[in-house]
Design a protein around this motif. Structure first.
Motif, PDB file in Angstrom:
ATOM      1  N   SER A  69       0.813  -1.217   0.000  1.00 19.49           N
ATOM      2  CA  SER A  69       0.000   0.000   0.000  1.00 19.49           C
ATOM      3  C   SER A  69       0.845   1.265   0.000  1.00 19.49           C
ATOM      4  O   SER A  69       0.310   2.371   0.068  1.00 19.49           O
ATOM      5  N   ALA A  70       2.165   1.123  -0.050  1.00 17.85           N
ATOM      6  CA  ALA A  70       3.056   2.279  -0.036  1.00 17.85           C
ATOM      7  C   ALA A  70       4.323   1.939  -0.818  1.00 17.85           C
ATOM      8  O   ALA A  70       4.426   0.862  -1.423  1.00 17.85           O
ATOM      9  N   TYR A  71       5.304   2.857  -0.775  1.00 14.33           N
ATOM     10  CA  TYR A  71       6.515   2.681  -1.575  1.00 14.33           C
ATOM     11  C   TYR A  71       7.718   3.215  -0.808  1.00 14.33           C
ATOM     12  O   TYR A  71       7.632   4.195  -0.068  1.00 14.33           O
ATOM     13  N   LEU A  72       8.864   2.560  -1.024  1.00 12.26           N
ATOM     14  CA  LEU A  72      10.140   2.994  -0.459  1.00 12.26           C
ATOM     15  C   LEU A  72      11.104   3.326  -1.587  1.00 12.26           C
ATOM     16  O   LEU A  72      11.357   2.503  -2.465  1.00 12.26           O
ATOM     17  N   PHE A  73      11.621   4.539  -1.570  1.00 12.28           N
ATOM     18  CA  PHE A  73      12.553   5.052  -2.573  1.00 12.28           C
ATOM     19  C   PHE A  73      13.937   5.096  -1.919  1.00 12.28           C
ATOM     20  O   PHE A  73      14.128   5.729  -0.889  1.00 12.28           O
ATOM     21  N   THR A  74      14.900   4.386  -2.493  1.00 12.63           N
ATOM     22  CA  THR A  74      16.278   4.462  -2.009  1.00 12.63           C
ATOM     23  C   THR A  74      17.133   5.155  -3.064  1.00 12.63           C
ATOM     24  O   THR A  74      17.012   4.856  -4.259  1.00 12.63           O
ATOM     25  N   TYR A  75      18.006   6.062  -2.652  1.00 15.99           N
ATOM     26  CA  TYR A  75      18.723   6.925  -3.597  1.00 15.99           C
ATOM     27  C   TYR A  75      19.960   7.512  -2.925  1.00 15.99           C
ATOM     28  O   TYR A  75      20.169   7.355  -1.717  1.00 15.99           O
ATOM     29  N   PHE A  76      20.790   8.195  -3.721  1.00 19.41           N
ATOM     30  CA  PHE A  76      21.846   9.030  -3.161  1.00 19.41           C
ATOM     31  C   PHE A  76      21.599  10.446  -3.657  1.00 19.41           C
ATOM     32  O   PHE A  76      20.659  10.679  -4.432  1.00 19.41           O
ATOM     33  N   THR A  77      22.390  11.420  -3.240  1.00 21.17           N
ATOM     34  CA  THR A  77      21.995  12.802  -3.532  1.00 21.17           C
ATOM     35  C   THR A  77      22.977  13.628  -4.350  1.00 21.17           C
ATOM     36  O   THR A  77      22.609  14.711  -4.822  1.00 21.17           O
ATOM     37  N   ARG A  89       8.252  11.670   0.268  1.00 27.83           N
ATOM     38  CA  ARG A  89       8.758  12.453   1.387  1.00 27.83           C
ATOM     39  C   ARG A  89      10.036  11.808   1.906  1.00 27.83           C
ATOM     40  O   ARG A  89      10.062  10.626   2.221  1.00 27.83           O
ATOM     41  N   ALA A  90      11.101  12.588   2.004  1.00 29.81           N
ATOM     42  CA  ALA A  90      12.381  12.061   2.478  1.00 29.81           C
ATOM     43  C   ALA A  90      12.296  11.700   3.950  1.00 29.81           C
ATOM     44  O   ALA A  90      11.695  12.415   4.753  1.00 29.81           O
ATOM     45  N   LEU A  91      12.903  10.587   4.315  1.00 26.66           N
ATOM     46  CA  LEU A  91      13.042  10.191   5.710  1.00 26.66           C
ATOM     47  C   LEU A  91      14.351  10.740   6.274  1.00 26.66           C
ATOM     48  O   LEU A  91      15.285  11.043   5.525  1.00 26.66           O
ATOM     49  N   ASN A  92      14.407  10.864   7.581  1.00 30.79           N
ATOM     50  CA  ASN A  92      15.638  11.280   8.274  1.00 30.79           C
ATOM     51  C   ASN A  92      16.138  12.637   7.781  1.00 30.79           C
ATOM     52  O   ASN A  92      17.341  12.882   7.733  1.00 30.79           O
ATOM     53  N   GLY A  93      15.205  13.515   7.382  1.00 30.10           N
ATOM     54  CA  GLY A  93      15.604  14.842   6.930  1.00 30.10           C
ATOM     55  C   GLY A  93      16.476  14.826   5.699  1.00 30.10           C
ATOM     56  O   GLY A  93      17.307  15.723   5.501  1.00 30.10           O
ATOM     57  N   ASN A  94      16.307  13.816   4.847  1.00 30.09           N
ATOM     58  CA  ASN A  94      17.104  13.648   3.626  1.00 30.09           C
ATOM     59  C   ASN A  94      18.582  13.406   3.942  1.00 30.09           C
ATOM     60  O   ASN A  94      19.456  13.635   3.111  1.00 30.09           O
ATOM     61  N   LYS A  95      18.840  12.906   5.137  1.00 30.25           N
ATOM     62  CA  LYS A  95      20.197  12.540   5.528  1.00 30.25           C
ATOM     63  C   LYS A  95      20.359  11.024   5.415  1.00 30.25           C
ATOM     64  O   LYS A  95      19.383  10.289   5.422  1.00 30.25           O
ATOM     65  N   PRO A  96      21.585  10.528   5.324  1.00 26.47           N
ATOM     66  CA  PRO A  96      21.810   9.086   5.131  1.00 26.47           C
ATOM     67  C   PRO A  96      21.196   8.236   6.232  1.00 26.47           C
ATOM     68  O   PRO A  96      21.196   8.623   7.406  1.00 26.47           O
ATOM     69  N   VAL A  97      20.698   7.076   5.837  1.00 29.25           N
ATOM     70  CA  VAL A  97      20.189   6.104   6.807  1.00 29.25           C
ATOM     71  C   VAL A  97      21.214   4.996   7.052  1.00 29.25           C
ATOM     72  O   VAL A  97      21.051   4.179   7.959  1.00 29.25           O
TER      73      VAL A  97
END
Length: 329
Positions: A37-45, A66-74
């Motif tokens: 029911s949702a989606y996870l986007f993994t990326y670098f910047t 919407r970026a998680l962790n303030g668009n900082k690395p996880v």
């Protein structure tokens, strides 16, 4: 009296049958996978070492992220890579539905586009905690002295052999980049067997950024080719590990600007597929929609991102997985 006894036995048998049937139905229901029911986007910047890190973003509809962790690395690249940086992350849900696999380019671009020799393999059971292995192909295999770079790995499950297959591009000396494949070991900590070429470009031009999507019994290989002008084309096969032929000579991106990093995913509502790509000279990411992998329509007006991704991939997730990610980051 006898008839009453028989009727009682019949009633008991009927009740027992209903109970068994209901129990079986409940058992089957428990085994059904949770709906996505949702989606996870993994990326670098970006191309700075501090930006060559894995980031996550989430969406409820596949269009607004919407970026998680303030668009900082996880995940800290220094902890998982040989070079100190990672790029081009790709994530796959395992065949068991509850194990996750991720691969990425082990690279710091500031050291040069011909500076990396390997990739990173990662595994998780909760999308939060990951184990990892950095694989240097020159150390792993003999005869790799002329290897210049290893780019954009992805992973897919090969049901015919019950193994996970990695595919990525490699460049040797003055030869053009080519897409190869190799299987992962059982623990997803190393590579198993020899690398083999996956796709033979009829133009013998460089091929990078492969992305495979299975649809209606066919495997569609999206790739960036460097012939004439950089762009994304599609080759198709009825088997995963070879036999790919060009679907057409047409580019499928819906822009005249340079693109790379094709990523495809199926929409949870069954309305089609998304092909997205990195417009790396324009500072943009473009999403297109298709139902047949032949006709693509740009849907820029439907997309919103509160971050700027570089070459990433998207995986459908469940409501429970979304809640866990939100609670963590």
């Amino acid at each position: 009296m006898a008839n009453g006894y028989i009727r009682t036995l019949s009633l008991l048998a009927l009740m027992l049958g209903i109970t068994i049937s209901t129990t079986a139905q409940k058992s089957r229901a428990k085994k059904q996978p949770a709906a996505y029911s949702a989606y996870l986007f993994t990326y670098f910047t970006g191309n700075d070492k501090s930006e060559e890190q894995i980031c996550f973003a989430v969406s409820n509809d596949g269009y607004h992220f919407r970026a998680l962790n303030g668009n900082k690395p996880v995940i800290n690249s220094a902890d998982i890579s040989e070079t100190g940086g990672v790029r081009d992350p790709h994530m796959l849900r395992g065949a068991d539905g509850k194990t996750y696999y991720m691969v990425a380019t082990d690279m710091v671009s500031a050291k040069g586009w011909n500076s990396n020799r390997g990739l990173v393999m990662m595994k998780s059971t909760d999308l939060i905690h990951w184990t990892s292995s950095a694989i240097n192909l020159q150390k792993r295999y003999a005869g790799q002295d002329s290897l210049l770079r290893v780019w954009a790995p992805q992973v897919i499950y090969d049901d015919s052999v019950k193994k996970y297959m990695l595919y990525f591009s490699v460049k040797y000396g003055n030869a053009p980049d080519k897409i190869v494949y190799v299987y992962a070991n059982k623990d997803f900590t190393n590579l198993e067997g020899e690398m083999k070429q996956l796709f033979f470009n009829p133009d013998n031009a460089a091929c990078i950024d492969g992305d495979i999507q299975k649809k209606d019994g066919h495997y569609y290989l999206f790739f960036k080719t460097e012939d004439r002008r950089p762009g994304i084309k599609i080759a198709v096969s009825d088997r995963l590990t070879g036999g790919y032929t060009m679907q057409s000579n047409d580019y499928v991106q819906q822009t005249d600007k340079p693109v790379e990093g094709a990523g495809t995913f199926k929409l949870n509502d069954g309305s089609g597929y998304i092909l997205m790509y990195d417009m790396y000279t324009s500072g943009r990411y473009q999403f297109t929609k298709t139902t047949d992998f032949k006709n693509f329509r740009a849907i820029d007006e439907n997309i919103s991102l509160d971050f700027h991704p570089r070459h990433g991939t998207i995986m459908p997730i469940t409501a429970a997985e979304l809640a866990r990610l939100n609670a963590t980051w």
